[in-house]
Design an enzyme around this catalytic site. Structure first.
Site, PDB file in Angstrom:
ATOM      1  N   HIS A 176      36.517  41.244  38.287  1.00  0.00           N
ATOM      2  CA  HIS A 176      36.666  41.035  36.844  1.00  0.00           C
ATOM      3  C   HIS A 176      36.235  39.657  36.369  1.00  0.00           C
ATOM      4  O   HIS A 176      35.783  39.514  35.232  1.00  0.00           O
ATOM      5  CB  HIS A 176      38.123  41.264  36.430  1.00  0.00           C
ATOM      6  CG  HIS A 176      38.514  42.711  36.425  1.00  0.00           C
ATOM      7  ND1 HIS A 176      39.658  43.183  35.826  1.00  0.00           N
ATOM      8  CD2 HIS A 176      37.900  43.805  36.965  1.00  0.00           C
ATOM      9  CE1 HIS A 176      39.746  44.507  35.989  1.00  0.00           C
ATOM     10  NE2 HIS A 176      38.690  44.905  36.685  1.00  0.00           N
ATOM     11  N   HIS A 184      33.505  43.012  31.443  1.00  0.00           N
ATOM     12  CA  HIS A 184      33.934  41.740  32.044  1.00  0.00           C
ATOM     13  C   HIS A 184      32.886  40.651  31.813  1.00  0.00           C
ATOM     14  O   HIS A 184      33.225  39.483  31.665  1.00  0.00           O
ATOM     15  CB  HIS A 184      34.218  41.930  33.526  1.00  0.00           C
ATOM     16  CG  HIS A 184      35.225  43.000  33.774  1.00  0.00           C
ATOM     17  ND1 HIS A 184      36.520  42.902  33.324  1.00  0.00           N
ATOM     18  CD2 HIS A 184      35.119  44.213  34.373  1.00  0.00           C
ATOM     19  CE1 HIS A 184      37.179  44.008  33.652  1.00  0.00           C
ATOM     20  NE2 HIS A 184      36.347  44.812  34.291  1.00  0.00           N
TER      21      HIS A 184
END
Ligand code: RB5
Length: 145
Positions: A96, A131
């Site tokens: 992420h 992300h």
């Protein structure tokens, strides 16, 4: 994969253990090399600079708690340093956050856990997509200081 690795005196043992244990990574050790008391910014900045110059793909920064090393590494433009105390955090920091520095606290995690965290960090990868949008916003903040 080429990684810079650095620590203060508190992290020397763990730094050596990681290099001895993970042979598939080409490590560039920026010190320190002894248990004599020193200042973590002096060594952690070298890890960050190696990444900024494109001399390595990523880095590992170690101090006693990992907090000082995190503070130093994240002062550097383009550095996304993640202090990880378990494998889940290491995995998510890559998937992420696209972290490019793994930070470890040698007085927080034992040698075996630190090794598992490091292996997870190395083996995991960035997912991109939403992300990346968030990391772009992070870069915007950095670029508009
Ligand atoms: C050194 O004693 C210690 O302060 C350092 O390794 C680190 O934990 C700082 O954040």
């Amino acid at each position: 994969m080429k990684m810079a690795i650095g620590s203060d005196h508190a992290g020397v043992e763990l730094k050596r253990f990681i290099q001895d244990s993970i042979t598939e990574v080409d490590f560039v050790d920026v010190g320190t090399d002894s248990g004599e008391s020193c200042d973590y910014p002096d060594y952690i900045k070298l890890v960050a600079q190696k990444i900024q110059r494109g001399e390595v793909d990523a880095g590992i920064a170690i101090c006693g708690t990992g907090i000082g090393a995190s503070l130093v590494a994240n002062k550097h433009k383009g550095i996304r340093a993640a202090l990880c105390t378990n494998e889940f955090m290491a995995d998510m920091s890559r998937r992420h956050n696209n972290a490019n520095v793994l930070v470890l606290g040698s007085r927080v995690v034992g040698l075996d856990l630190a090794l598992r965290i490091t292996r997870t960090f190395i083996e995991s990868g960035f997912e991109g997509g939403r992300h990346q949008r968030r990391l772009d916003k992070l870069a915007d903040i950095e670029n508009n200081q």
